[in-house]
Scaffold this active site. Structure first.
Site, PDB file in Angstrom:
ATOM      1  N   LEU A 284       0.861  -1.175   0.000  1.00  0.00           N
ATOM      2  CA  LEU A 284       0.000   0.000   0.000  1.00  0.00           C
ATOM      3  C   LEU A 284       0.900   1.228   0.000  1.00  0.00           C
ATOM      4  O   LEU A 284       1.809   1.331   0.824  1.00  0.00           O
ATOM      5  CB  LEU A 284      -0.878   0.007   1.267  1.00  0.00           C
ATOM      6  CG  LEU A 284      -1.645   1.303   1.531  1.00  0.00           C
ATOM      7  CD1 LEU A 284      -2.737   1.515   0.492  1.00  0.00           C
ATOM      8  CD2 LEU A 284      -2.262   1.289   2.930  1.00  0.00           C
ATOM      9  N   GLU A 285       0.651   2.146  -0.935  1.00  0.00           N
ATOM     10  CA  GLU A 285       1.342   3.441  -0.880  1.00  0.00           C
ATOM     11  C   GLU A 285       0.411   4.421  -0.176  1.00  0.00           C
ATOM     12  O   GLU A 285      -0.736   4.601  -0.599  1.00  0.00           O
ATOM     13  CB  GLU A 285       1.630   3.953  -2.298  1.00  0.00           C
ATOM     14  CG  GLU A 285       2.764   3.231  -2.999  1.00  0.00           C
ATOM     15  CD  GLU A 285       3.050   3.830  -4.387  1.00  0.00           C
ATOM     16  OE1 GLU A 285       4.202   4.211  -4.631  1.00  0.00           O
ATOM     17  OE2 GLU A 285       2.125   3.904  -5.217  1.00  0.00           O
ATOM     18  N   VAL A 286       0.902   5.048   0.880  1.00  0.00           N
ATOM     19  CA  VAL A 286       0.125   6.075   1.579  1.00  0.00           C
ATOM     20  C   VAL A 286       0.723   7.413   1.181  1.00  0.00           C
ATOM     21  O   VAL A 286       1.939   7.617   1.303  1.00  0.00           O
ATOM     22  CB  VAL A 286       0.182   5.865   3.104  1.00  0.00           C
ATOM     23  CG1 VAL A 286      -0.441   7.052   3.831  1.00  0.00           C
ATOM     24  CG2 VAL A 286      -0.537   4.579   3.487  1.00  0.00           C
TER      25      VAL A 286
END
Ligand code: 3H9
Length: 696
Positions: free
Chosen positions: A464-466
C-alpha cells in the site's frame, strides 16, 4: 521454582511446568544464550527425581517460539561457522528428543522455524485453535533451510510429500490444518490449552504412549512409504522448484536434498547433510538479501512514516465509494482482514450488487482455503452492505474512494463525502495517477484528505502506498497507515508526486519495453528475459495485468495498442489473449497495430540491460527527489509492489551492488546510442563521483 534467564519452571503433581519467556523481547527466539539456558534447564529436570514429565509453554501472550534468532545469522562469517550453529541446534534438539522423561508442549501463537523444530523433538504437541496459532518452517523464505532437524523430523512425522509441500513453499499453517496434517496431536480451545497439555504429560508419565495414525490413506502410503513412490515425489518436487525459482534461489533445492538424503541414508546422515547445507546457504548473497528484507519488513510494521506520529483513529466502519474492481477489492479485503463494517456506495444498485458480490468473493476464497470458519464467514458477510446513497457513511471513521480516474469526478466525490460523513472522518483516494493535493483542492477539510494507493487485485497484492498531501494532518497519516496494516498490507509513506513511487519507476521500464518491441524484440522473448532476471512476470504481461492506469503514461507503440481497446487482462485482450481468466498466447494482430514485426531485435543481454538500467536510473532520481523516505522503503515497495526480484534486494540494493560508477558508464553509452532517456541521474553521478551508495 527454578530459573535461568529465559526459562523458568515449577512443579505440579510430578509435572514440571516450563515457561519460556525471553526477557525484554516481544517474541521468543532461540539464540546461543537461550540454547545454554535450555540445556541447563533440561539437565536440572533430568536430575530432579520429583519430575516425572514436562509440560512446556511460552510465556508470551501471542507467540510460542518465532524460531532461531535471525540476527545471529547476519554476523556469521563463514559456512563452517554456520554449519556449527546448525549442528549445535541439532545436538540440543537431539537431547530433547532423547530426554528420559516425556515432554508435552502447549502451543499458542506463532510456532515457526526452530520453534517448530523444537516442538517436533518433543513427544506430544497440543495446539490452541486460535487464528494466532500458526505453525511452519519458513526458513527457505530467508534463503535457508530448517537446520535443526526439521528436514528430518517433519517428513518422518507426516510423510515426505506433505513435508516438502510445507518446507519448499515456506508455508505457515493455522493450527487446524497442522492438526489435519498430523503435525499436532490435539487441537483445543485456548482456555484449556494448559490443562490439556498437563494432562497429556501426566498420562505419558504413567506409561501412556500416544498413537499416531498415518494420514493420507493409500495414496500417501504408495508415494511416501515405498522407494519408487518416493523417487517420484522428489522428482516432481524438484521440477516444481526449478519452474518456480528459475534457479535463482538455492534454498528450496538444498532443503529437498536434505530431506531426501535423510530418508535414504538414515537420520544421522540426514542431520549431517542438513547442517552442511545450512552452512552453505547461510553465507550466500541470496540469503543475506532475504534476511535484510525480513528486518526491513518488520521495521516497517512499526513505522508510520512521520516523526512522533499521533495515535491512529480506531476504524470500525469504512465507507467505500465506487463498487468497481478496486472498490470491491478494498471492501472485501477490509472486511476479511480488518473485520470492520463496510458500506459500499455506487451510482446505481446493479453496480452496488455486483461490487458486493465481488467483495464477497474475497471471503469465499478465505473460506475455501480454510482461513476462516463457516461461522466467521457468515458473520463477516453480514458486515458488508451497500447502496446508491451515502446512507451509513455518517458513522464511518474512514472513507476510501475508488471511482473513475478523473480529477473532476474525484473532486465531486470529496465534496459529497464531506456532506455525508462526520467532520472527523478521513478521506482517502485510491488514485494511481492524480496528485492528492489536486483532489484536496476541492475539499472543505483538506487536512483530512490523503492517498491510499492499493494494487490490483487488492486481496492479493501486499503493498500500500500512503500519500499525504502538503496539508494532510499527521493523525490522518497514522490512521491510513494503521488501517492499511490491519488490511494485511505493508505500507510505505511516499511523496505526492506524479506516479508516486511504484508507477514512477515502472513507467520508464514499460516505456523501454515499448521501444524494444518497436526495435523488433518478440513479445514472449521480452517477457521471458525479465522472468529470467527474476521478475514474476515480464513487462508486457505486467502491462496487461495493470491495464490502462499505468500504461496511460507510456509512450509510443504501447499507446497504439492500448488505444485500440486492448486494455489488458481485465478487457480480455491486451498483448496476450485471455479467456476464462487464463492467459493464452500472444495475439499476433498486436504487431500490426504497433506497426512492427519481431525480427530478433537487440541481443538478450542488451534487452535486460536497457530495461533494468532505465528503472534503476529513475529509482535513483526519485530517491533524490525524496519520493520515498529511505532506500529501505523504496526497495520493499518495489519488491512487494511489482515483484522486483527479492534475491536482488530491490532496485536500490541492486544499484549498490552494481556500483554507481559502472551504472553511470553504461547509461552514458546507452544515452549516446538511444538518446536522453538514458542520461544518468544526478544522484548516480554524484554517487559515482564520491564513491557513495544508497545504503551505507
Ligand atoms: C530458523 O529458525 C532456523 C532454524 O531452522 C535452524 C537454525 C540452526 N529472529 O514481526 P514482528 C523480531 S530461521 C530474530 O514485528 P509480529 C522482529 O524483528 C527463523 N528476531 O511481530 C521484531 O523485532 P523488533 C524462522 C525476530 O507479531 C520483533 O521480533 N522463523 C524473529 O507481527 C517482533 O516481530 C521465521 O522466519 C526471529 N526469528 O509477528 C519467523 N522473529 O521489535 C520470523 C521475530 O526489534 N518471524 N523477530 O523490530 C515472524 O514471522 C514474525 O516475527 C512473527 C511475529 C509471526 C513471529
Amino acid at each position: 521454582m527454578a530459573s535461568g534467564a529465559a526459562l523458568t519452571w515449577t512443579l505440579t503433581d510430578g509435572v514440571a511446568v516450563v515457561t519460556f519467556d525471553l526477557p525484554g523481547e516481544p517474541v521468543n527466539k532461540i539464540s546461543r544464550a537461550v540454547k545454554q539456558d535450555v540445556l541447563a534447564t533440561f539437565e536440572a529436570l533430568e536430575r530432579d527425581r520429583a519430575v516425572e514429565a514436562v509440560a512446556f509453554f511460552s510465556g508470551k501472550p501471542d507467540s510460542f517460539i518465532a524460531g532461531a534468532d535471525i540476527a545471529e545469522f547476519v554476523e556469521i562469517a563463514s559456512a563452517a561457522e554456520a554449519e556449527r550453529l546448525a549442528a549445535d541446534g541439532q545436538a540440543l534438539l537431539e537431547r530433547v528428543a532423547a530426554f528420559s522423561k516425556p515432554i508435552a508442549v502447549g502451543i499458542h501463537g506463532a510456532c515457526l522455524g526452530g520453534g517448530l523444530e523444537f516442538a517436533l523433538a518433543c513427544r506430544y504437541r497440543v495446539a490452541s485453535d486460535h487464528p494466532k496459532t500458526q505453525l511452519g518452517l519458513p526458513e527457505v523464505q530467508l534463503g535457508l533451510l530448517p537446520g535443526a532437524g526439521g528436514c528430518q523430523r517433519l517428513p518422518r512425522l507426516i510423510g515426505a510429500r506433505a513435508a516438502l509441500d510445507l518446507i519448499l513453499g515456506a508455508k505457515v499453517e493455522r493450527a487446524a490444518q497442522a492438526f489435519r496434517l498430523g503435525i499436532v496431536d490435539e487441537l483445543v480451545h485456548p482456555a484449556i490449552l494448559k490443562d490439556i497439555t498437563l494432562a497429556a504429560a501426566k498420562r505419558m508419565a504413567r506409561g501412556w504412549r500416544p498413537q499416531r495414525r498415518r494420514r493420507g490413506g493409500l495414496l500417501a502410503w504408495l508415494l511416501d512409504r515405498n522407494p519408487l513412490g518416493r523417487r517420484l515425489v522428489f522428482r516432481t518436487a524438484r521440477r516444481q522448484v526449478l519452474a518456480k525459482t528459475g534457479g535463482n534461489y538455492p534454498a528450496p533445492l538444498a532443503a529437498l536434498e536434505a530431506v531426501e538424503h535423510g530418508l535414504r541414508h538414515g537420520i544421522r546422515e540426514g542431520l549431517k547433510r542438513e547442517a552442511q547445507l545450512f552452512g552453505q546457504l547461510a553465507v550466500t548473497d541470496v540469503s543475506r538479501k532475504l534476511v535484510q528484507i525480513f528486518f526491513a519488513t518488520t521495521a516497517l510494521k512499526k513505522d508510520f512514516g512521520i516523526p512522533s506520529p499521533p495515535p491512529p483513529v480506531a476504524v470500525s466502519r469504512l465507507g467505500v465509494v465506487g463498487a468497481g474492481f478496486m472498490g470491491a477489492g478494498i471492501a472485501g479485503t477490509a472486511v476479511a482482514q480488518a473485520g470492520v463494517d463496510v458500506r459500499l456506495k455506487d451510482a446505481g444498485l446493479p453496480q452496488v450488487a455486483k461490487g458486493l458480490a465481488a467483495a464477497r468473493e474475497v471471503l469465499d476464497d478465505r473460506l475455501k482455503r480454510r482461513r476462516i470458519s463457516p461461522y466467521e464467514y457468515t458473520r463477516l458477510v453480514a458486515q458488508l452492505s451497500g447502496g446508491e446513497s451515502y446512507a451509513g457513511f455518517g458513522r464511518a471513521e474512514l472513507v476510501i474512494e475508488a471511482v473513475f480516474e478523473d480529477l473532476a469526478v474525484k473532486q465531486a466525490v470529496v465534496r459529497e463525502v464531506e456532506g455525508a460523513a462526520s467532520e472527523r472522518a478521513a478521506f482517502a483516494s485510491n488514485t494511481s495517477t492524480i496528485p492528492i493535493h489536486r483532489i484536496a483542492e476541492a475539499a472543505r477539510r483538506p487536512e483530512q484528505v490523503i492517498g491510499m494507493h492499493f494494487f490490483s487485485p487488492v486481496a492479493r497484492m501486499p503493498l500500500l502506498e500512503v500519500i499525504p498531501a502538503a496539508r494532510t494532518a499527521p493523525a490522518v497519516i497514522s490512521t491510513a497507515v494503521a488501517f492499511g496494516r490491519r488490511m494485511g498490507k505493508t505500507a510505505i509513506v511516499v511523496k505526492d508526486s506524479p506516479g508516486f513511487w511504484i508507477n514512477r519507476i515502472l513507467t520508464p521500464y514499460m516505456n523501454e519495453a515499448g521501444h524494444l518491441l518497436a526495435a523488433g524484440v518478440a513479445i514472449e522473448e521480452l517477457d521471458q528475459l525479465m522472468v529470467h532476471f527474476g521478475f514474476p512476470v515480464g513487462p508486457i504481461t505486467l502491462l496487461d495485468e495493470v491495464g490502462m492506469d499505468v500504461a496511460e503514461k507510456v509512450a509510443g507503440v504501447m499507446h497504439a495498442a492500448l488505444k485500440a481497446g486492448r486494455l489488458g487482462r481485465k478487457a480480455g485482450k491486451g498483448f496476450y489473449r485471455y479467456s476464462g481468466g487464463k492467459k493464452g498466447g500472444v495475439d499476433a494482430a498486436v504487431y500490426e497495430l504497433i506497426g512492427t514485426q519481431p525480427n530478433g531485435g537487440p541481443r538478450p543481454a542488451e534487452v535486460i540491460q536497457r530495461l533494468v538500467l532505465v528503472m534503476l536510473n529513475e529509482a535513483a532520481r526519485a530517491v533524490g527527489e525524496g519520493i520515498v523516505r529511505s532506500p529501505r522503503d523504496g526497495d520493499i515497495g518495489a519488491i512487494f509492489g511489482f515483484g522486483f526480484p527479492p534475491f536482488r534486494g530491490g532496485p536500490l540494493r541492486h544499484a549498490d551492488d552494481l556500483g554507481a560508477a559502472r551504472l553511470v558508464g553504461e547509461l552514458e553509452r546507452l544515452a549516446e546510442r538511444y538518446g536522453a532517456r538514458f542520461a544518468p541521474s544526478d544522484v548516480l553521478r554524484d554517487q559515482a563521483r564520491r564513491g557513495t551508495k544508497f545504503y551505507s
